[in-house]
Design a protein around this motif. Structure first.
Motif, mmCIF file in Angstrom:
data_model
loop_
_atom_site.group_PDB
_atom_site.id
_atom_site.type_symbol
_atom_site.label_atom_id
_atom_site.label_comp_id
_atom_site.label_asym_id
_atom_site.label_seq_id
_atom_site.Cartn_x
_atom_site.Cartn_y
_atom_site.Cartn_z
ATOM 1 N N ASP A 24 0.837 -1.199 0.000
ATOM 2 C CA ASP A 24 0.000 0.000 0.000
ATOM 3 C C ASP A 24 0.873 1.250 0.000
ATOM 4 O O ASP A 24 1.884 1.316 0.681
ATOM 5 C CB ASP A 24 -0.906 0.028 1.231
ATOM 6 C CG ASP A 24 -2.211 -0.698 0.993
ATOM 7 O OD1 ASP A 24 -2.473 -1.082 -0.158
ATOM 8 O OD2 ASP A 24 -2.962 -0.888 1.956
ATOM 9 N N PHE A 25 0.465 2.226 -0.769
ATOM 10 C CA PHE A 25 1.090 3.548 -0.843
ATOM 11 C C PHE A 25 2.452 3.531 -1.538
ATOM 12 O O PHE A 25 3.138 4.536 -1.543
ATOM 13 C CB PHE A 25 1.214 4.185 0.541
ATOM 14 C CG PHE A 25 -0.049 4.103 1.341
ATOM 15 C CD1 PHE A 25 -1.185 4.775 0.932
ATOM 16 C CD2 PHE A 25 -0.117 3.324 2.484
ATOM 17 C CE1 PHE A 25 -2.362 4.690 1.659
ATOM 18 C CE2 PHE A 25 -1.283 3.230 3.216
ATOM 19 C CZ PHE A 25 -2.408 3.928 2.806
ATOM 20 N N SER A 26 2.863 2.406 -2.094
ATOM 21 C CA SER A 26 4.134 2.326 -2.812
ATOM 22 C C SER A 26 3.934 1.700 -4.174
ATOM 23 O O SER A 26 3.070 0.852 -4.361
ATOM 24 C CB SER A 26 5.149 1.472 -2.046
ATOM 25 O OG SER A 26 5.542 2.104 -0.873
ATOM 26 N N SER A 27 4.744 2.134 -5.102
ATOM 27 C CA SER A 27 4.808 1.546 -6.427
ATOM 28 C C SER A 27 6.282 1.369 -6.763
ATOM 29 O O SER A 27 7.150 1.834 -6.023
ATOM 30 C CB SER A 27 4.148 2.465 -7.461
ATOM 31 O OG SER A 27 2.775 2.608 -7.191
ATOM 32 N N TYR A 28 6.558 0.724 -7.863
ATOM 33 C CA TYR A 28 7.938 0.538 -8.301
ATOM 34 C C TYR A 28 8.073 0.932 -9.758
ATOM 35 O O TYR A 28 7.134 0.790 -10.535
ATOM 36 C CB TYR A 28 8.378 -0.928 -8.146
ATOM 37 C CG TYR A 28 8.793 -1.259 -6.744
ATOM 38 C CD1 TYR A 28 10.120 -1.184 -6.367
ATOM 39 C CD2 TYR A 28 7.851 -1.604 -5.791
ATOM 40 C CE1 TYR A 28 10.499 -1.463 -5.064
ATOM 41 C CE2 TYR A 28 8.221 -1.891 -4.486
ATOM 42 C CZ TYR A 28 9.552 -1.818 -4.134
ATOM 43 O OH TYR A 28 9.931 -2.086 -2.849
ATOM 44 N N ILE A 29 9.249 1.418 -10.078
ATOM 45 C CA ILE A 29 9.627 1.599 -11.477
ATOM 46 C C ILE A 29 10.667 0.526 -11.737
ATOM 47 O O ILE A 29 11.648 0.396 -10.993
ATOM 48 C CB ILE A 29 10.200 2.996 -11.751
ATOM 49 C CG1 ILE A 29 9.128 4.042 -11.429
ATOM 50 C CG2 ILE A 29 10.670 3.109 -13.186
ATOM 51 C CD1 ILE A 29 9.612 5.455 -11.495
ATOM 52 N N VAL A 30 10.441 -0.276 -12.756
ATOM 53 C CA VAL A 30 11.297 -1.418 -13.059
ATOM 54 C C VAL A 30 11.881 -1.227 -14.456
ATOM 55 O O VAL A 30 11.147 -0.978 -15.418
ATOM 56 C CB VAL A 30 10.492 -2.739 -12.983
ATOM 57 C CG1 VAL A 30 11.388 -3.922 -13.273
ATOM 58 C CG2 VAL A 30 9.827 -2.882 -11.620
ATOM 59 N N LEU A 31 13.197 -1.346 -14.564
ATOM 60 C CA LEU A 31 13.898 -1.166 -15.836
ATOM 61 C C LEU A 31 14.612 -2.449 -16.231
ATOM 62 O O LEU A 31 15.346 -3.020 -15.435
ATOM 63 C CB LEU A 31 14.946 -0.055 -15.728
ATOM 64 C CG LEU A 31 14.487 1.314 -15.237
ATOM 65 C CD1 LEU A 31 15.689 2.226 -15.074
ATOM 66 C CD2 LEU A 31 13.482 1.915 -16.190
ATOM 67 N N HIS A 32 14.389 -2.874 -17.460
ATOM 68 C CA HIS A 32 15.150 -3.993 -18.034
ATOM 69 C C HIS A 32 16.134 -3.367 -19.015
ATOM 70 O O HIS A 32 15.762 -2.924 -20.100
ATOM 71 C CB HIS A 32 14.226 -4.981 -18.741
ATOM 72 C CG HIS A 32 14.950 -6.063 -19.467
ATOM 73 N ND1 HIS A 32 15.875 -6.885 -18.865
ATOM 74 C CD2 HIS A 32 14.897 -6.449 -20.758
ATOM 75 C CE1 HIS A 32 16.356 -7.727 -19.747
ATOM 76 N NE2 HIS A 32 15.781 -7.477 -20.915
#
Length: 176
Positions: A24-32
């Motif tokens: 909750d209240f967090s997201s992620y940015i994911v880079l390949h």
């Protein structure tokens, strides 16, 4: 009787609203990040969040992320852990290992708040090794680049058009 019905409805909606997930209240940015024609993630790169002028973004008073207050927003590499949750550098064949962030394999990650202004941000990728092999790259981020982890399968399937959410940003680096 009317008050009992209203109270029951309020209680029901309140109970539904209080269900939480671990992210909750967090997201992620994911880079390949990889080379053209290869699928392996390039390790040991310096990956930072920058503004439109190329200046490092500082997480002042946890404005953009709930961790690393007042520090430069740097991506970290996902890593494998053992059954006790301890980081493993090289996985022996007889040892069972899993990714620390199971929603992402060999990638670069950055934890951000759910209201993170991705459309105003860029990512700067640098090869800072002794003999750099790759050109520095700056890419634009967009809101759909964020992994929103506390959504239901129905919400994810409801998105029929446009870029799919919860997919790594695919970055292809050029050799020097």
């Amino acid at each position: 009787m009317r008050y009992l019905l209203i109270f029951t409805l309020l209680f029901t909606f309140s109970a539904k609203a209080q269900q939480h997930c671990g992210y909750d209240f967090s997201s992620y940015i994911v880079l390949h990040i990889h080379e053209d024609g290869k699928s392996e993630n390039i390790p040991n790169l310096k990956v930072t969040l920058v503004d439109s002028l190329g200046n490092d973004i500082i997480n002042t008073n946890n404005k953009y992320s709930w961790n690393k207050k007042d520090q430069v927003m740097k991506f970290s590499e996902n890593y494998k852990i053992d059954s006790d949750g301890k980081k493993i550098e090289n996985t022996p064949e007889n040892q069972k290992a899993r990714w620390f962030f199971p929603f992402s394999k060999a990638t670069y990650l950055l934890s951000v708040t759910n209201d993170f202004p991705a459309d105003n941000m860029r990512v700067k990728i640098e090869d800072v090794s002794v003999k750099p092999q790759y050109e520095t790259e700056i890419i634009q981020l967009y809101a759909f680049n964020m992994y929103i982890l506390c959504t239901t399968q129905a919400q994810q399937k409801a998105q029929q058009f446009g870029p799919r959410a919860n997919k790594p940003v695919n970055v292809v680096l050029k050799k020097k």
